[in-house]
Motif scaffolding. Structure first.
Motif, short mmCIF file in Angstrom:
data_model
loop_
_atom_site.label_atom_id
_atom_site.label_comp_id
_atom_site.label_asym_id
_atom_site.label_seq_id
_atom_site.Cartn_x
_atom_site.Cartn_y
_atom_site.Cartn_z
N ALA A 46 0.86 -1.26 0.03
CA ALA A 46 0.03 0.15 -0.04
C ALA A 46 1.13 1.34 0.07
O ALA A 46 0.67 2.08 -0.60
N PHE A 47 1.84 1.25 0.76
CA PHE A 47 2.96 2.46 0.83
C PHE A 47 3.38 2.69 -0.78
O PHE A 47 3.76 3.80 -1.11
N ALA A 48 3.78 1.56 -1.29
CA ALA A 48 4.39 1.62 -2.47
C ALA A 48 3.68 2.02 -3.59
O ALA A 48 3.93 2.70 -4.69
N ASP A 49 2.34 1.78 -3.15
CA ASP A 49 1.13 2.41 -4.32
C ASP A 49 0.74 3.99 -4.19
O ASP A 49 0.02 4.53 -4.94
N ARG A 51 1.19 8.06 -3.98
CA ARG A 51 1.82 8.86 -5.20
C ARG A 51 2.11 10.08 -4.41
O ARG A 51 1.67 10.65 -3.34
N GLY A 52 2.83 11.13 -5.12
CA GLY A 52 3.09 12.22 -4.78
C GLY A 52 4.02 12.53 -3.50
O GLY A 52 4.88 11.61 -3.22
N VAL A 53 3.73 13.44 -2.76
CA VAL A 53 4.72 13.72 -1.71
C VAL A 53 4.34 12.57 -0.31
O VAL A 53 5.36 12.36 0.27
N GLU A 95 -4.18 18.64 -1.35
CA GLU A 95 -4.56 17.47 -2.38
C GLU A 95 -3.98 16.25 -1.76
O GLU A 95 -4.53 15.14 -2.35
N GLN A 96 -3.04 16.30 -1.08
CA GLN A 96 -2.25 14.85 -0.59
C GLN A 96 -3.21 14.39 0.60
O GLN A 96 -2.75 13.40 1.17
N SER A 102 -6.20 7.65 2.61
CA SER A 102 -6.36 6.34 1.74
C SER A 102 -5.22 5.17 1.78
O SER A 102 -5.61 4.01 2.13
N VAL A 103 -3.89 5.83 1.78
CA VAL A 103 -2.77 5.01 1.73
C VAL A 103 -2.89 4.01 3.15
O VAL A 103 -2.67 2.93 3.36
N VAL A 104 -3.04 4.95 4.29
CA VAL A 104 -2.88 4.43 5.62
C VAL A 104 -3.92 3.46 5.82
O VAL A 104 -3.61 2.48 6.45
#
Length: 140
Positions: A46-49, A51-53, A95-96, A102-104
């Motif tokens: 999930a971390f690898a997926d 994007r951005g900062v 925007e991040q 979502s990633v967490v």
């Protein structure tokens, strides 16, 4: 969108501390050595997926130093780091914020599902992570 100010190394470490701490809490909610390995590996995807900062913060730099004595101590570090991470992103890269949330949550969910599905203890931890991220049950 270009950020007005880049994240400092300390701010990146705050994001990483919160994210890694959330996964650690989920993985330890239903302990077991093999389960811990599977859960950590699943969360890394999930971390690898990201994007951005958010990706930059979670996949680069040093690993966070989390307490090792108890889950309560980890929680006392990880949940405030999640709240602070959202504040940092809201100020510097709004925007991040949804990307980070979502990633967490994806990492926490992947960790929970990696070994015999989501246990009630893991679900409870994910709810606390969701609360620290400032999201409701649907993730918004």
């Amino acid at each position: 969108m270009i950020m007005a100010q880049p994240l400092t190394d300390e701010e990146k470490l705050t994001l990483k501390t919160g994210a890694f701490g959330a996964v650690f809490l989920v993985a330890n909610a239903d302990p077991g050595i093999l389960a811990l390995f599977r859960e950590s590996f699943a969360a890394a995807g999930a971390f690898a997926d990201a994007r951005g900062v958010v990706r930059e913060a979670l996949t680069g730099g040093p690993l966070p130093r989390l307490p090792r004595d108890s889950a309560l101590e980890v929680e006392s570090v990880a949940l405030p780091a999640l709240r602070r991470a959202v504040e940092i992103l809201a100020a510097k890269a709004p925007e991040q914020v949804p990307v980070f949330r979502s990633v967490v949550l994806a990492a926490a969910d992947r960790a929970a599902r990696a070994h015999d599905g989501v246990s009630p203890a893991e679900s409870e931890v994910i709810d606390r992570v969701r609360g620290a991220l400032g999201t409701n049950a649907t993730g918004r």
